[in-house]
Write a protein that holds these residues in place. Structure first.
Motif, PDB file in Angstrom:
ATOM      1  N   GLY A 148       0.801  -1.212   0.000  1.00  0.00           N
ATOM      2  CA  GLY A 148       0.000   0.000   0.000  1.00  0.00           C
ATOM      3  C   GLY A 148       0.833   1.260   0.000  1.00  0.00           C
ATOM      4  N   SER A 149       2.000   1.226  -0.635  1.00  0.00           N
ATOM      5  CA  SER A 149       2.899   2.381  -0.633  1.00  0.00           C
ATOM      6  C   SER A 149       3.591   2.490  -1.977  1.00  0.00           C
ATOM      7  CB  SER A 149       3.927   2.245   0.492  1.00  0.00           C
ATOM      8  OG  SER A 149       4.816   3.351   0.515  1.00  0.00           O
ATOM      9  N   GLN A 150       4.353   3.585  -2.163  1.00  0.00           N
ATOM     10  CA  GLN A 150       5.212   3.743  -3.323  1.00  0.00           C
ATOM     11  C   GLN A 150       6.335   4.719  -2.969  1.00  0.00           C
ATOM     12  OE1 GLN A 150       2.824   5.388  -6.509  1.00  0.00           O
ATOM     13  NE2 GLN A 150       3.333   7.462  -5.928  1.00  0.00           N
ATOM     14  N   PRO A 151       7.469   4.628  -3.663  1.00  0.00           N
ATOM     15  CA  PRO A 151       8.592   5.519  -3.324  1.00  0.00           C
ATOM     16  C   PRO A 151       8.307   6.965  -3.742  1.00  0.00           C
ATOM     17  CG  PRO A 151       9.104   4.219  -5.271  1.00  0.00           C
ATOM     18  CD  PRO A 151       7.822   3.687  -4.748  1.00  0.00           C
ATOM     19  N   GLU A 152       8.729   7.899  -2.897  1.00  0.00           N
ATOM     20  CA  GLU A 152       8.612   9.325  -3.203  1.00  0.00           C
ATOM     21  C   GLU A 152      10.023   9.918  -3.252  1.00  0.00           C
ATOM     22  OE1 GLU A 152       6.109  11.101  -0.283  1.00  0.00           O
ATOM     23  OE2 GLU A 152       4.356   9.873  -0.797  1.00  0.00           O
ATOM     24  N   PHE A 153      10.351  10.627  -4.348  1.00  0.00           N
ATOM     25  CA  PHE A 153      11.708  11.121  -4.575  1.00  0.00           C
ATOM     26  C   PHE A 153      11.751  12.656  -4.475  1.00  0.00           C
ATOM     27  CE2 PHE A 153      11.314   7.125  -6.764  1.00  0.00           C
ATOM     28  CZ  PHE A 153      12.525   6.488  -6.535  1.00  0.00           C
ATOM     29  N   SER A 154      12.793  13.143  -3.879  1.00  0.00           N
ATOM     30  CA  SER A 154      13.096  14.576  -3.900  1.00  0.00           C
ATOM     31  C   SER A 154      14.598  14.723  -4.144  1.00  0.00           C
ATOM     32  CB  SER A 154      12.692  15.241  -2.581  1.00  0.00           C
ATOM     33  OG  SER A 154      13.373  14.656  -1.487  1.00  0.00           O
ATOM     34  N   SER A 155      14.971  15.634  -5.057  1.00  0.00           N
ATOM     35  CA  SER A 155      16.385  15.706  -5.443  1.00  0.00           C
ATOM     36  C   SER A 155      16.677  17.033  -6.132  1.00  0.00           C
ATOM     37  CB  SER A 155      16.728  14.540  -6.381  1.00  0.00           C
ATOM     38  OG  SER A 155      18.077  14.573  -6.737  1.00  0.00           O
ATOM     39  N   SER A 156      17.946  17.435  -6.045  1.00  0.00           N
ATOM     40  CA  SER A 156      18.447  18.598  -6.783  1.00  0.00           C
ATOM     41  C   SER A 156      19.854  18.265  -7.267  1.00  0.00           C
ATOM     42  CB  SER A 156      18.497  19.845  -5.887  1.00  0.00           C
ATOM     43  OG  SER A 156      17.206  20.220  -5.458  1.00  0.00           O
ATOM     44  N   PRO A 157      20.229  18.760  -8.441  1.00  0.00           N
ATOM     45  CA  PRO A 157      21.575  18.459  -8.969  1.00  0.00           C
ATOM     46  C   PRO A 157      22.670  18.912  -8.001  1.00  0.00           C
ATOM     47  CG  PRO A 157      20.186  19.420 -10.678  1.00  0.00           C
ATOM     48  CD  PRO A 157      19.432  19.549  -9.408  1.00  0.00           C
ATOM     49  N   GLY A 158      23.585  17.997  -7.689  1.00  0.00           N
ATOM     50  CA  GLY A 158      24.720  18.305  -6.831  1.00  0.00           C
ATOM     51  C   GLY A 158      24.413  18.278  -5.351  1.00  0.00           C
ATOM     52  N   GLU A 159      23.156  18.070  -4.943  1.00  0.00           N
ATOM     53  CA  GLU A 159      22.785  18.084  -3.526  1.00  0.00           C
ATOM     54  C   GLU A 159      22.321  16.722  -3.014  1.00  0.00           C
ATOM     55  OE1 GLU A 159      20.004  21.134  -2.724  1.00  0.00           O
ATOM     56  OE2 GLU A 159      21.231  22.745  -3.580  1.00  0.00           O
ATOM     57  N   GLY A 160      22.230  15.739  -3.883  1.00  0.00           N
ATOM     58  CA  GLY A 160      21.847  14.411  -3.443  1.00  0.00           C
ATOM     59  C   GLY A 160      20.357  14.125  -3.651  1.00  0.00           C
ATOM     60  N   THR A 161      19.942  12.968  -3.175  1.00  0.00           N
ATOM     61  CA  THR A 161      18.563  12.481  -3.392  1.00  0.00           C
ATOM     62  C   THR A 161      18.019  11.875  -2.102  1.00  0.00           C
ATOM     63  OG1 THR A 161      19.024  12.008  -5.710  1.00  0.00           O
ATOM     64  CG2 THR A 161      17.106  10.923  -4.754  1.00  0.00           C
ATOM     65  N   THR A 162      16.724  12.103  -1.841  1.00  0.00           N
ATOM     66  CA  THR A 162      16.032  11.487  -0.711  1.00  0.00           C
ATOM     67  C   THR A 162      14.882  10.644  -1.243  1.00  0.00           C
ATOM     68  OG1 THR A 162      16.538  13.322   0.770  1.00  0.00           O
ATOM     69  CG2 THR A 162      14.696  11.887   1.386  1.00  0.00           C
ATOM     70  N   VAL A 163      14.803   9.370  -0.802  1.00  0.00           N
ATOM     71  CA  VAL A 163      13.716   8.461  -1.181  1.00  0.00           C
ATOM     72  C   VAL A 163      12.933   8.103   0.077  1.00  0.00           C
ATOM     73  CG1 VAL A 163      13.083   6.337  -2.337  1.00  0.00           C
ATOM     74  CG2 VAL A 163      15.202   7.492  -2.968  1.00  0.00           C
ATOM     75  N   LYS A 164      11.615   8.310   0.038  1.00  0.00           N
ATOM     76  CA  LYS A 164      10.763   7.991   1.188  1.00  0.00           C
ATOM     77  C   LYS A 164       9.713   6.957   0.788  1.00  0.00           C
ATOM     78  CE  LYS A 164      11.094  12.462   3.583  1.00  0.00           C
ATOM     79  NZ  LYS A 164      10.319  13.573   4.204  1.00  0.00           N
ATOM     80  N   PHE A 165       9.381   6.084   1.759  1.00  0.00           N
ATOM     81  CA  PHE A 165       8.273   5.144   1.589  1.00  0.00           C
ATOM     82  C   PHE A 165       7.786   4.744   2.985  1.00  0.00           C
ATOM     83  CE2 PHE A 165      12.153   2.686   1.749  1.00  0.00           C
ATOM     84  CZ  PHE A 165      11.859   1.633   2.614  1.00  0.00           C
ATOM     85  N   SER A 166       6.571   4.198   3.057  1.00  0.00           N
ATOM     86  CA  SER A 166       5.998   3.861   4.363  1.00  0.00           C
ATOM     87  C   SER A 166       5.618   2.386   4.427  1.00  0.00           C
ATOM     88  CB  SER A 166       4.755   4.715   4.639  1.00  0.00           C
ATOM     89  OG  SER A 166       3.717   4.400   3.733  1.00  0.00           O
ATOM     90  N   LEU A 167       5.647   1.838   5.665  1.00  0.00           N
ATOM     91  CA  LEU A 167       5.261   0.448   5.924  1.00  0.00           C
ATOM     92  C   LEU A 167       4.407   0.401   7.188  1.00  0.00           C
ATOM     93  CD1 LEU A 167       8.675  -1.319   5.243  1.00  0.00           C
ATOM     94  CD2 LEU A 167       6.670  -1.345   3.764  1.00  0.00           C
ATOM     95  N   PRO A 168       3.533  -0.606   7.329  1.00  0.00           N
ATOM     96  CA  PRO A 168       2.682  -0.691   8.513  1.00  0.00           C
ATOM     97  C   PRO A 168       3.494  -0.972   9.786  1.00  0.00           C
ATOM     98  CG  PRO A 168       1.827  -2.048   6.740  1.00  0.00           C
ATOM     99  CD  PRO A 168       3.207  -1.650   6.344  1.00  0.00           C
ATOM    100  N   VAL A 169       3.123  -0.297  10.876  1.00  0.00           N
ATOM    101  CA  VAL A 169       3.735  -0.561  12.179  1.00  0.00           C
ATOM    102  C   VAL A 169       3.112  -1.818  12.756  1.00  0.00           C
ATOM    103  CG1 VAL A 169       4.188   0.389  14.484  1.00  0.00           C
ATOM    104  CG2 VAL A 169       4.108   1.896  12.496  1.00  0.00           C
ATOM    105  N   LYS A 170       3.818  -2.488  13.644  1.00  0.00           N
ATOM    106  CA  LYS A 170       3.320  -3.704  14.294  1.00  0.00           C
ATOM    107  C   LYS A 170       1.946  -3.475  14.903  1.00  0.00           C
ATOM    108  CE  LYS A 170       4.255  -6.565  18.358  1.00  0.00           C
ATOM    109  NZ  LYS A 170       5.170  -6.789  19.487  1.00  0.00           N
TER     110      LYS A 170
END
Length: 636
Positions: free
Chosen positions: A614-636
């Motif tokens: 029930g999730s999908q990867p979300e990307f945020s990035s800028s040239p020369g500053e790196g990349t952040t990938v976020k996704f979620s999973l159910p807690v216990k």
């Protein structure tokens, strides 16, 4: 009444044995798991025969294992029996050409071992295949050859069976007068064998054939045959048999314009079939009685029965469709297993798996359209104003659109798969071939340092190919439904630690550190899938990070889910690249900071695996500053 309707009713008789057969199957399968060698071979033969009318595809699985064992032990008798049974199973699946080949292969072995009854069985089965193909003269030839052999052996039960086959061939081809003598002989045999049920079945067949002779039949004879068959069914306690007699008798009474008697028999059929929950015969009777009331001008009554017919037809259609889907899935699985064997023999045949799946899906859509068109015309002929039919048609069109969308997705997956194979897999192989050729031609001239460099490059290419194949295999299994989603509760921190350990060499090569929270955090997810997601995302982060940098794995609980963030400080992406990578199913490939190659398959796999959660990867990035990938999973 045509013989096809009678075959439908006789098929329903066989369904009464399913429960008893299932118990026997369960018992044999338990024994199968503990058996070995020759005994296992015999059980495979028995199970393939029992699955004949329940799940022919499952029966083929046992038959193929039995064939392998029979050939290993050089047991020709059992091998021939299993080949003959495989022909029956393929006939049940509608693959008549394959069925004919297996029956003829079995016949060759039976002749070589002088097994007369085996030859008789093969002739009977070949006759049945020819009936399905519409080759009645050829069917008669084989059926008569089978009958001759059975008479030599003196097996009266089998003789009666062959007589019924010959009678049914004449009956099916409209040669009713020629069918009657064979029905009479079959009844005489069943009388001597004291097999009352089979005698009643043949008597009912004879009554139907006699009533089809138009001006040449004697009403008293037909009436007597129906009555005798009914009495026998009543004595053996077969309510279904009684209902079948009433059904055909009512049809006959309509033909001779005895409408009062016909109405009584139709009503009796409805009463009995409703009592014993014989839905298919009940549905057939509703259709017939609706047509009957329309003939005698009682249109409102005809409409009422037709409405009930449409309602029940929808209910049975849903059940039938579910069984059809299960059968298709079973057949797809069987074909995939056959393709896997072909792959072991020749790697170049891998693409056939996808082609077979698309072909089977197209056949299912065509069959569905044909069935829908036939039903629609029948209901429209009786009453064009039925609102239920309009609703039924709309739902069917929606299902067709869904099927078309699924087909588009399969075609896109196939094209993407072939693109990856032709480009990303070919390139490293070409490089390896060039290096190997160089070493082969100039080995004596190369320095130790140059040879070491070539071996290092070969190692990297091999590693690249291995990673690509692993991702391709996982993606193909996931796309075909072979990977089952199994959520469980586990420590996510322990999983992250394992993934980081696996990537230690990559991290050390580029002098990259990886920081994450080491405290325990339980989640509920599929362990294998989540590990694959972290593995691909961390590998990408390392690939696009500069040397002497850091990667962070952060987490944050929001409501009942935990959000993971994988952050690198590498080369980043521009806006166009970011848009492409955020399109699920888009194949994107780019080299890393040290020239590391990639196929883009890993990201496709990440999208599909996270979708299961029930999730999908979300990307945020800028040239020369790196990349952040976020996704979620159910807690216990």
């Amino acid at each position: 009444m045509r013989i096809k309707d009678l075959f439908l009713l006789l098929l329903l008789f066989s369904s009464l044995l399913v429960n008893a057969q299932q118990k026997e199957i369960d018992s044999l399968e338990n024994y199968y798991h503990y058996s070995q060698d020759a005994k296992r071979m015999e059980i495979c033969l028995e199970l393939s025969a029992l699955y004949r009318n329940i799940d022919p595809s499952k029966g083929l699985e046992f038959a193929k294992e039995g064939i392998t064992l029979a050939r290993h032990f050089k047991d020709l008798k059992t091998e021939a029996a299993i080949l003959n049974e495989m022909g029956v199973l393929y006939r049940k699946l509608g693959e008549l050409d394959k069925a004919m080949l297996y029956h003829k292969d079995a016949l060759v072995i039976f002749k070589s071992t002088n097994d007369i009854m085996g030859q008789a069985y093969c002739f009977s089965n070949i006759a049945s295949v020819n009936i399905d193909m519409g080759y009645y003269e050829m069917a008669l030839e084989y059926a008569n050859r089978s009958l001759e052999l059975k008479k030599k052996l003196g097996d009266e039960n089998q003789i009666a069976y062959s007589l019924r086959i010959i009678a049914s061939i004449y009956h099916e081809s409209g040669r009713y007068s020629e069918a009657l003598p064979y029905y009479n002989q079959a009844m005489d045999y069943y009388e001597r064998l004291n097999n009352k049920t089979e005698k009643a079945n043949v008597m009912l067949n004879k009554a139907i054939a006699s009533s089809s002779l138009h001006d040449d039949f004697t009403p008293e004879i037909v009436d007597s045959l129906f009555s005798q068959a009914q009495i026998i069914y009543e004595r053996v306690g077969s309510k279904y048999g009684v209902a079948a007699v009433h059904f055909h008798r009512a049809d006959w009474e309509v033909r001779v314009e005895n409408y009062t008697a016909a109405e009584q028999y139709y009503l009796k059929v409805l009463e009995i079939t409703k009592e014993i929950d014989a839905k298919v015969l009940y549905l057939k009777a509703l259709e017939k009685i609706s047509e009957f009331y329309e003939i005698i001008g009682r249109n409102q009554t005809a409409y009422d029965y037709l409405s009930e017919y449409v309602r029940l037809q929808k209910e049975l259609f849903s059940e039938s469709k579910a069984k059809e889907v299960a059968s298709i899935e079973s057949r797809i699985l069987l074909r995939e297993q056959e393709q896997e064997i072909d792959v072991l023999e020749a790697q170049q045949k891998t693409r056939n798996v996808i082609i077979v799946m698309i072909f089977v899906l197209l056949i299912a859509i065509v069959l569905f359209l044909l069935f829908f068109n036939q039903r629609y015309k029948e209901i429209k002929r009786l009453n064009n104003k039925l609102n239920d039919e309009v609703t039924h048609r709309r739902k069917s069109e929606e299902k067709l659109k869904e099927s078309e969308e699924q087909l588009k997705v399969l075609i896109e997956d196939k094209n993407r798969f072939l693109s990856i194979i032709s480009h990303d897999l070919r390139s490293p192989f070409s490089g390896m071939y060039g290096l190997i050729y160089l070493m082969e031609e100039q080995y004596d001239e190369l320095s130790d340092e140059k040879i070491k460099e070539i071996i290092d490059r070969l190692s990297k290419s091999s590693s690249q190919i291995n990673e690509l194949l692993e991702d391709l295999l996982s993606w193909a299994n996931l796309s075909s439904g072979n990977i089952v989603f199994k959520p469980e509760i586990f420590n996510a921190t322990k999983l992250i630690n394992e993934v980081v350990d696996i990537n230690t060499y990559r991290l050390q090569t580029k002098d990259i550190s990886c920081r994450y929270d080491s405290s325990t955090q339980f989640i509920r997810a599929d362990y294998f899938m989540v590990k694959t997601v972290f593995m691909n995302l961390l590998t990408n982060a390392i690939k696009f990070s500069d040397s002497n940098s850091q990667i962070e794995i952060e987490r944050e609980i929001i409501d009942d889910r935990i959000v993971f963030s994988i952050i690198d400080h590498g080369i980043g992406m521009n806006e166009d690249a970011l848009k492409k990578i955020q399109q699920p199913g888009k194949h994107v490939s780019k080299s890393g900071t040290m020239g590391e190659k990639g196929s883009g398959v890993g990201l496709l796999l990440v999208y599909d695996l996270l979708k299961k959660h029930g999730s999908q990867p979300e990307f945020s990035s800028s040239p020369g500053e790196g990349t952040t990938v976020k996704f979620s999973l159910p807690v216990k």
